[in-house]
Scaffold this motif. Structure first.
Motif, PDB file in Angstrom:
ATOM      1  N   GLU A 106       0.832  -1.214   0.000  1.00 44.55           N
ATOM      2  CA  GLU A 106       0.000   0.000   0.000  1.00 44.55           C
ATOM      3  C   GLU A 106       0.860   1.256   0.000  1.00 44.55           C
ATOM      4  O   GLU A 106       0.538   2.242  -0.676  1.00 44.55           O
ATOM      5  CB  GLU A 106      -0.935  -0.004   1.217  1.00 44.55           C
ATOM      6  N   ALA A 107       1.959   1.217   0.773  1.00 36.40           N
ATOM      7  CA  ALA A 107       2.840   2.390   0.813  1.00 36.40           C
ATOM      8  C   ALA A 107       3.461   2.638  -0.554  1.00 36.40           C
ATOM      9  O   ALA A 107       3.536   3.784  -1.028  1.00 36.40           O
ATOM     10  CB  ALA A 107       3.933   2.187   1.863  1.00 36.40           C
ATOM     11  N   GLN A 108       3.900   1.533  -1.190  1.00 41.79           N
ATOM     12  CA  GLN A 108       4.491   1.678  -2.527  1.00 41.79           C
ATOM     13  C   GLN A 108       3.463   2.225  -3.515  1.00 41.79           C
ATOM     14  O   GLN A 108       3.786   3.059  -4.364  1.00 41.79           O
ATOM     15  CB  GLN A 108       5.020   0.319  -3.006  1.00 41.79           C
ATOM     16  N   ALA A 109       2.224   1.748  -3.397  1.00 42.44           N
ATOM     17  CA  ALA A 109       1.174   2.236  -4.287  1.00 42.44           C
ATOM     18  C   ALA A 109       0.915   3.724  -4.056  1.00 42.44           C
ATOM     19  O   ALA A 109       0.726   4.502  -5.004  1.00 42.44           O
ATOM     20  CB  ALA A 109      -0.110   1.437  -4.055  1.00 42.44           C
ATOM     21  N   ALA A 110       0.918   4.114  -2.761  1.00 43.70           N
ATOM     22  CA  ALA A 110       0.679   5.524  -2.440  1.00 43.70           C
ATOM     23  C   ALA A 110       1.788   6.407  -2.998  1.00 43.70           C
ATOM     24  O   ALA A 110       1.532   7.472  -3.568  1.00 43.70           O
ATOM     25  CB  ALA A 110       0.572   5.698  -0.928  1.00 43.70           C
ATOM     26  N   VAL A 111       3.028   5.936  -2.836  1.00 44.06           N
ATOM     27  CA  VAL A 111       4.162   6.691  -3.388  1.00 44.06           C
ATOM     28  C   VAL A 111       4.062   6.753  -4.913  1.00 44.06           C
ATOM     29  O   VAL A 111       4.333   7.788  -5.535  1.00 44.06           O
ATOM     30  CB  VAL A 111       5.490   6.046  -2.951  1.00 44.06           C
ATOM     31  N   ASN A 115       3.970  10.029  -7.328  1.00 44.49           N
ATOM     32  CA  ASN A 115       4.892  10.236  -8.460  1.00 44.49           C
ATOM     33  C   ASN A 115       4.141  10.400  -9.769  1.00 44.49           C
ATOM     34  O   ASN A 115       4.507  11.226 -10.612  1.00 44.49           O
ATOM     35  CB  ASN A 115       5.857   9.047  -8.544  1.00 44.49           C
ATOM     36  N   GLN A 116       3.107   9.595  -9.932  1.00 39.86           N
ATOM     37  CA  GLN A 116       2.310   9.684 -11.165  1.00 39.86           C
ATOM     38  C   GLN A 116       1.626  11.050 -11.265  1.00 39.86           C
ATOM     39  O   GLN A 116       1.596  11.676 -12.324  1.00 39.86           O
ATOM     40  CB  GLN A 116       1.254   8.576 -11.185  1.00 39.86           C
ATOM     41  N   LEU A 117       1.081  11.484 -10.122  1.00 37.01           N
ATOM     42  CA  LEU A 117       0.416  12.797 -10.104  1.00 37.01           C
ATOM     43  C   LEU A 117       1.387  13.914 -10.468  1.00 37.01           C
ATOM     44  O   LEU A 117       1.069  14.796 -11.291  1.00 37.01           O
ATOM     45  CB  LEU A 117      -0.172  13.052  -8.706  1.00 37.01           C
ATOM     46  N   LEU A 118       2.585  13.828  -9.845  1.00 37.32           N
ATOM     47  CA  LEU A 118       3.587  14.854 -10.142  1.00 37.32           C
ATOM     48  C   LEU A 118       4.057  14.774 -11.581  1.00 37.32           C
ATOM     49  O   LEU A 118       4.296  15.794 -12.230  1.00 37.32           O
ATOM     50  CB  LEU A 118       4.780  14.699  -9.174  1.00 37.32           C
TER      51      LEU A 118
ATOM     52  N   ALA B 110       0.231  17.809  -3.128  1.00 44.69           N
ATOM     53  CA  ALA B 110       0.469  17.992  -4.567  1.00 44.69           C
ATOM     54  C   ALA B 110      -0.839  18.290  -5.292  1.00 44.69           C
ATOM     55  O   ALA B 110      -0.904  19.167  -6.162  1.00 44.69           O
ATOM     56  CB  ALA B 110       1.117  16.736  -5.142  1.00 44.69           C
ATOM     57  N   GLN B 111      -1.872  17.551  -4.888  1.00 45.09           N
ATOM     58  CA  GLN B 111      -3.179  17.749  -5.518  1.00 45.09           C
ATOM     59  C   GLN B 111      -3.698  19.164  -5.238  1.00 45.09           C
ATOM     60  O   GLN B 111      -4.209  19.837  -6.136  1.00 45.09           O
ATOM     61  CB  GLN B 111      -4.163  16.722  -4.977  1.00 45.09           C
ATOM     62  N   GLY B 112      -3.533  19.584  -3.970  1.00 46.00           N
ATOM     63  CA  GLY B 112      -3.961  20.930  -3.620  1.00 46.00           C
ATOM     64  C   GLY B 112      -3.203  21.984  -4.395  1.00 46.00           C
ATOM     65  O   GLY B 112      -3.776  22.969  -4.862  1.00 46.00           O
TER      66      GLY B 112
END
Lengths: 122, 310
Positions: A106-111, A115-118, B110-112
């Motif tokens: 879950e932590a890896q998925a959250a990270v 990263n994907q968002l950024l 980041a979203q914010g």
């Protein structure tokens, strides 16, 4: 007459000792397998069988539980109860390792999501 | 500190007592497992679990002191080793949870920020768009005004041109119309319309003949189209009779024509009547044709507009 009296006293002592020994056998603590059994069930419920290291400890817990039961069945309840401690702690470790694996995923998925968002909003 | 002292004490005691006894593998493993756990992150993020492991190891060490080769010692050491592994696993769980929480927090941050940046971009775009629209609108307005101005100028020019053409046509038409009524000459003093005296008056008379009125009506109609110009009505006679009579007759005849023109609507102060008698013949008075030409009324239309006759 005196011999009869001595003979009666000896019989009484033997009877008391025998009774005491019978009481002793009856009061020997029964082997408690509930903690080990419930620990193994908990490990199975959290998916320990799918996590290699957790699966190993789950298997150990099961084997230790069976060995404890056999010791108890063979009349060595103290050693059986001691063996149950092993089963119980291996089951606990199986649960912990399963949780650790899930938390890591879950932590890896959250990270990864961060990263994907950024990456997508560079 | 207290925990470590306890473990070290138990280990020393175990060492002393184990001179004669072999350390079971379970205890060796437990010691190593605890060493790893206490040197790892468990000391920081899973101290409670590490403490439990410490107590379990101490219990195993004590058991080892009493019964080095007993199953109790081996089982307690086994449990102590697993408790240390549990501490390590719990530490890892806590670390992963913290990592996940941090990642979620980073995600929200980041979203914010992205939302904020997007809003700012949107606002900037809106502002730019509004400015562009306003500029465009202003340009359109200016363009429209310019077009209107251009159209207006063009319209004015066209109107002026049309008016000029109309005026020129009007003058031309008037000249042509007058030419039909009598002789029209363009002289330095102005346009001169010469009407035959025999058409206008009976012999030695100053009363307009009916036919003359009809003729003058046509002339007046043309003159009224240029009513802002000064007119001079000149009466002329032939050389027959005395000069005084001729002068008087020519004046009366000029006055008759003047009065008629004014009566028809021409501005009175712009019309002047002058009797010139026989003084300005245009033909030879010796013959009847020449004398007929000399008996005439001339209407002089001034070139300049306005300027009332003195």
């Amino acid at each position: 007459m005196k011999n009869d009296h001595q003979s009666g006293s000896l019989s009484f002592v033997l009877a008391v000792v025998a009774g005491a020994s019978m009481v002793g056998c009856a009061s020997a603590p029964p082997m408690r397998t509930e903690s080990s059994t419930s620990g193994i069930r908990a490990a199975q419920e959290v998916g320990a069988e799918k996590v290699p290291q957790a699966a190993l400890h789950l298997q150990l817990a099961k084997e230790e539980l069976e060995r404890a039961k056999k010791l108890g069945a063979d009349g060595d309840k103290e050693q059986g109860s001691s063996m149950l401690l092993r089963a119980q702690v291996d089951a606990e470790l199986a649960v912990a390792l399963s949780r650790e694996s899930a938390e890591r995923t879950e932590a890896q998925a959250a990270v990864g999501r961060v990263n994907q968002l950024l990456q997508e909003n560079k | 500190m207290k925990m470590n002292t306890l473990v070290i004490g138990a280990a020393c005691a175990a060492l002393l007592s184990s001179c004669a006894a072999t350390v079971p593998l379970e205890l060796t493993n437990a010691r190593e497992a605890y060493r790893r756990a206490s040197n790892g992150p468990a000391a920081q993020v899973a101290p409670a679990e590490l403490h439990v492991a410490n107590q379990a190891l101490a219990q195993a060490e004590l058991s080892f002191q009493k019964n080095p080769d007993s199953y109790q010692t081996r089982d307690l050491a086994y449990v102590a080793g697993r408790k240390s592994e549990l501490a390590t696993a719990t530490a890892s769980i806590n670390i992963q949870q913290a990592k996940e929480a941090q990642a979620k927090n980073d995600f929200q941050t980041a979203q914010g920020k992205i939302v904020k940046d997007t809003k700012e971009d949107l606002n900037q775009t809106r502002t730019a768009l509004t400015a562009a629209e306003q500029t465009g609108a202003a340009t359109s307005v200016a363009l429209a005004a310019s077009e209107r101005s251009g159209n207006l100028s063009a319209q004015q020019l066209a109107a002026e041109k049309a008016a000029r053409i109309a005026a020129e046509k009007k003058a031309s038409d008037a000249q042509m119309a007058l030419a039909k009524l009598g002789s029209v000459k363009d002289e330095p003093r102005g346009m001169v319309i010469t009407l035959s005296g025999s058409v206008l008056f009976a012999s030695n008379q100053s009363v307009l003949l009916p036919e003359a009125r009809t003729r003058l009506d046509q002339v007046v109609a043309v003159l009224l189209t240029t009513r802002e110009r000064n007119l001079t009505i000149e009466g002329h006679t032939d050389s027959q009779g005395t000069d005084a009579n001729n002068l008087s007759l020519s004046q009366r005849r000029a006055d008759a024509v003047r009065d008629y023109i004014v009566a028809k609507g021409y501005q009175a102060d712009l019309v002047k009547a002058t009797g010139l008698g026989e003084g300005r013949p245009i033909a030879d008075n010796a013959g009847p044709e020449g004398r007929a030409n000399n008996r005439r009324v001339e209407i002089v239309i001034a070139r300049d507009v306005h300027a009332s006759n003195p």
